[in-house]
Design a protein around this motif. Sequence first.
Motif, PDB file in Angstrom:
ATOM      1  N   TYR A  48      24.885 -14.043  33.903  1.00 53.84           N
ATOM      2  CA  TYR A  48      24.179 -14.283  32.638  1.00 53.84           C
ATOM      3  C   TYR A  48      22.977 -13.361  32.499  1.00 53.84           C
ATOM      4  N   SER A  49      22.246 -13.158  33.577  1.00 48.57           N
ATOM      5  CA  SER A  49      21.061 -12.307  33.533  1.00 48.57           C
ATOM      6  C   SER A  49      21.422 -10.874  33.147  1.00 48.57           C
ATOM      7  N   VAL A  50      22.504 -10.336  33.726  1.00 48.80           N
ATOM      8  CA  VAL A  50      22.906  -8.972  33.391  1.00 48.80           C
ATOM      9  C   VAL A  50      23.348  -8.884  31.932  1.00 48.80           C
ATOM     10  N   VAL A  51      24.164  -9.828  31.492  1.00 49.09           N
ATOM     11  CA  VAL A  51      24.646  -9.801  30.110  1.00 49.09           C
ATOM     12  C   VAL A  51      23.487  -9.923  29.133  1.00 49.09           C
ATOM     13  N   GLN A  52      22.565 -10.817  29.419  1.00 51.82           N
ATOM     14  CA  GLN A  52      21.400 -10.999  28.556  1.00 51.82           C
ATOM     15  C   GLN A  52      20.598  -9.699  28.454  1.00 51.82           C
ATOM     16  N   ASN A  53      20.369  -9.055  29.594  1.00 51.85           N
ATOM     17  CA  ASN A  53      19.658  -7.781  29.599  1.00 51.85           C
ATOM     18  C   ASN A  53      20.435  -6.719  28.821  1.00 51.85           C
ATOM     19  N   ASN A  54      21.753  -6.679  29.005  1.00 49.25           N
ATOM     20  CA  ASN A  54      22.582  -5.685  28.325  1.00 49.25           C
ATOM     21  C   ASN A  54      22.510  -5.826  26.808  1.00 49.25           C
ATOM     22  N   ILE A  55      22.513  -7.064  26.333  1.00 48.67           N
ATOM     23  CA  ILE A  55      22.472  -7.290  24.888  1.00 48.67           C
ATOM     24  C   ILE A  55      21.150  -6.805  24.294  1.00 48.67           C
ATOM     25  N   THR A  56      20.046  -7.164  24.938  1.00 45.98           N
ATOM     26  CA  THR A  56      18.743  -6.778  24.394  1.00 45.98           C
ATOM     27  C   THR A  56      18.535  -5.266  24.472  1.00 45.98           C
ATOM     28  N   ARG A  57      19.010  -4.623  25.543  1.00 47.23           N
ATOM     29  CA  ARG A  57      18.844  -3.174  25.645  1.00 47.23           C
ATOM     30  C   ARG A  57      19.793  -2.437  24.714  1.00 47.23           C
ATOM     31  N   SER A  58      20.947  -3.014  24.450  1.00 45.97           N
ATOM     32  CA  SER A  58      21.832  -2.441  23.436  1.00 45.97           C
ATOM     33  C   SER A  58      21.144  -2.473  22.076  1.00 45.97           C
ATOM     34  N   PHE A  59      20.518  -3.598  21.788  1.00 40.82           N
ATOM     35  CA  PHE A  59      19.777  -3.786  20.536  1.00 40.82           C
ATOM     36  C   PHE A  59      18.647  -2.767  20.412  1.00 40.82           C
ATOM     37  N   GLN A  60      17.921  -2.523  21.495  1.00 41.46           N
ATOM     38  CA  GLN A  60      16.725  -1.686  21.451  1.00 41.46           C
ATOM     39  C   GLN A  60      16.999  -0.193  21.623  1.00 41.46           C
ATOM     40  N   ILE A  61      17.990   0.157  22.432  1.00 41.23           N
ATOM     41  CA  ILE A  61      18.202   1.562  22.779  1.00 41.23           C
ATOM     42  C   ILE A  61      19.554   2.088  22.303  1.00 41.23           C
ATOM     43  N   ASN A  62      20.633   1.491  22.771  1.00 46.81           N
ATOM     44  CA  ASN A  62      21.959   1.994  22.420  1.00 46.81           C
ATOM     45  C   ASN A  62      22.171   2.047  20.909  1.00 46.81           C
ATOM     46  N   ASN A  63      21.801   0.991  20.218  1.00 45.70           N
ATOM     47  CA  ASN A  63      22.104   0.921  18.792  1.00 45.70           C
ATOM     48  C   ASN A  63      21.335   1.937  17.969  1.00 45.70           C
ATOM     49  N   GLN A  64      20.242   2.456  18.508  1.00 39.03           N
ATOM     50  CA  GLN A  64      19.565   3.569  17.833  1.00 39.03           C
ATOM     51  C   GLN A  64      20.227   4.901  18.191  1.00 39.03           C
ATOM     52  N   LEU A  65      20.490   5.127  19.487  1.00 44.30           N
ATOM     53  CA  LEU A  65      21.126   6.376  19.892  1.00 44.30           C
ATOM     54  C   LEU A  65      22.496   6.544  19.246  1.00 44.30           C
ATOM     55  N   ALA A  66      23.244   5.459  19.154  1.00 39.66           N
ATOM     56  CA  ALA A  66      24.617   5.521  18.647  1.00 39.66           C
ATOM     57  C   ALA A  66      24.709   5.331  17.134  1.00 39.66           C
ATOM     58  N   GLN A  67      23.572   5.321  16.454  1.00 38.80           N
ATOM     59  CA  GLN A  67      23.527   5.219  14.995  1.00 38.80           C
ATOM     60  C   GLN A  67      24.179   3.943  14.457  1.00 38.80           C
ATOM     61  N   VAL A  68      23.888   2.845  15.121  1.00 41.76           N
ATOM     62  CA  VAL A  68      24.215   1.543  14.559  1.00 41.76           C
ATOM     63  C   VAL A  68      23.052   1.083  13.685  1.00 41.76           C
ATOM     64  N   PHE A  69      21.848   1.209  14.205  1.00 42.92           N
ATOM     65  CA  PHE A  69      20.655   0.669  13.560  1.00 42.92           C
ATOM     66  C   PHE A  69      19.558   1.731  13.527  1.00 42.92           C
ATOM     67  N   VAL A  70      18.767   1.716  12.448  1.00 45.54           N
ATOM     68  CA  VAL A  70      17.683   2.688  12.276  1.00 45.54           C
ATOM     69  C   VAL A  70      16.398   1.930  11.961  1.00 45.54           C
ATOM     70  N   PRO A  71      15.353   2.067  12.788  1.00 47.81           N
ATOM     71  CA  PRO A  71      14.101   1.358  12.511  1.00 47.81           C
ATOM     72  C   PRO A  71      13.351   1.981  11.334  1.00 47.81           C
ATOM     73  N   LEU A  72      12.651   1.141  10.599  1.00 49.38           N
ATOM     74  CA  LEU A  72      11.814   1.611   9.488  1.00 49.38           C
ATOM     75  C   LEU A  72      10.362   1.630   9.944  1.00 49.38           C
ATOM     76  N   ASN A  73      10.142   2.285  11.051  1.00 52.24           N
ATOM     77  CA  ASN A  73       8.826   2.345  11.669  1.00 52.24           C
ATOM     78  C   ASN A  73       8.695   3.693  12.355  1.00 52.24           C
ATOM     79  N   GLU A  74       7.702   4.468  11.961  1.00 52.86           N
ATOM     80  CA  GLU A  74       7.524   5.813  12.504  1.00 52.86           C
ATOM     81  C   GLU A  74       7.294   5.820  14.012  1.00 52.86           C
ATOM     82  N   GLN A  75       6.790   4.707  14.555  1.00 54.53           N
ATOM     83  CA  GLN A  75       6.443   4.661  15.967  1.00 54.53           C
ATOM     84  C   GLN A  75       7.639   4.385  16.866  1.00 54.53           C
TER      85      GLN A  75
END
Length: 501
Positions: A48-75
Amino acid sequence: MKIKSYIHILIVCILLICACKKSYQELNRNPNAVAVASPERLLNPALYSVVQNNITRSFQINNQLAQVFVPLNEQIEIHRYIVRPNQSDPIWNAWYLEKTNFLDIYQLAAANRNATSGQSEPYMAIGNILDAWTTSLITDTWGDVPYSQANKGKDYTFTPSFDQQENIYKDIFRKLEEANTLLSGLLTAQLFTENQKQLDALYGSSATSSIELDRWRKFGNSLYLRLLMRVSAKVEPIANGKTAVQQIADMVASPITYPIFTSNAESAILRLTGENFPLRSPFAGYRDVDFSGTGSLSEFFVNTLAEAGDPRLAIWATKIDNEYKGIQSGYADGNIPARGSSYVTALKLEPLLGNIMNYAELQFILAEAALKGYIDGNPKTYYDLGVKAAVEHWGLTMPASFLTTNTEVAWLDAATLDEKMEKIMVQKYFTLFFTDFQQWFEYRRTKKPTLPIGPGVKNGGEMPSRLYYPVTVQSLNKSSYLEAVARMGADNLSTNVWWQK
C-alpha cells in the motif's frame, strides 16, 4: 576484616548490577510486540505504501512530463522539463524503505522454509515479485543505483556502492524466474493466518484459495514481459543466458511454463477504498481545488481522446463552457493560458488509481512484440484486445465502431511500422493513466506517442531521461555517488540510462 568486607561489598555490587541489567532488559522488552515480523504482517502495509507513493508522484511529476496535466502556476515548471534535485529525495526514500520490507518478506520466508513446507514458497515468490517491481521503478528513474549493497543498514552498510543498471536488470530477471518457479505446482497456501483475519490486499480471495497464487504468478510473468520489452533494444544476454527478445519469444510460446494475464479480472490493481481505511486514497484529504483546480488537462490528452470519441474522456475530464478543452503544455514564461478541462473530482477516490499493471497493458506489449517480429501472431489481434480491455477496465462499453470505422483508433494493415507503433503507444499511454511513471518510461524508450513541444520547454527541448540523484545521496554517500556519475555521465536530466543508450 577490612579485606573481607571489601570483597563482600564487591560481590553485592556485582549482583546488584546484574540484577539491574536484567531488569532493564525486561523493561525494554514489549510483551505485546513480536520479536521478528512475519512475512504476512509486512505485505499489505508495504504494498500500500508503494502504491500510495506512486499515485501521488504520478500526479505531481509523471502527469506533467507526459502531458496529462498542465499547472496554471509559473512556479510549477515540470511541464517545461525543469525538475530540481530536491524533488528526488521523497521518491527515493519511499521506494527504498519498502524495498527493505519486500526483501525481508523473502528472507523471513526463506529462513522458515524447511519448517513450513508449502507455506514459505508463496511469500518468497511474492517478495521477489514486489522487490523486482520496486527496483525497476528505482533504476528506471535514475539509472545506476545502490542495489547489491543497498538496504543493509542493520549490517552497518550506510554508504552502498551503485550497481550498473545492466546488472540490476539481470538480477531482477533472476528474481522473477525464481518467483515463477516457486509458484509453479502450488495448489494451496494459506497466505494469512486465521488469527489475523485479513487477506492479501492485491488478490484477496479466501485465505486458503489457490486462485491468488495463480494470479500472483501471472502478475510476476506479465511484469517480466514489461521489463523485457523495456530492455529489448539491448543485444547482450540479459535473462536466462538469452537476449531480452529471445526470452520474450520463449515466454509467449510457453504459456503453461509462463502463465500471464488472460483477462481484466487478473490485473494487478490495489483497489483503493476511497475515504476509508485500510486502503485510503492518497487524495482523500485533498480539497477539490487542490486536486483539479491547480491546472488543466493538456491539449494532447484531451484532443486525442475527443477526436477518437473515447468514452473514458467523460469520466476523466470536466467540460469548460460545455466542451472539452485542453491547454498547451510547456507554455512560454508569462503566457499562462486560460483554464481548460481538468480532472473529474470523483477520480480523487477512484479505486482503479491503484493500478500496478493491467491486462490491457500486457496486450499492447504483445502487439509491439508481434509487430517487431519478436513473437508469432498478428499484432492487430493483440492491439484490438488491448483497446477493448482498456475501455472495459474502467467499467465502460467500447463503442461498436471503435475498432472498425474509427480512423483514430482502427488498425490499418497498410500503415507503416512507425504509424502502427504510434497507434499502439497512443493506446498504451491512456492505459497507463496514473500508473506511477510508466508513461514517462515508455516515452523515453520509444519516443511515442508523439507529444507536441511547447515554446517554454527547457532541457534543449528533450524529454528528461532521468531524474537527478537525491540531494541527501549526493552529500551522505558522496564517494559512491561520484563513482556512479563518472561511469554514467553527468548527473543531469539529459544523461541516458543504460537501456536508452
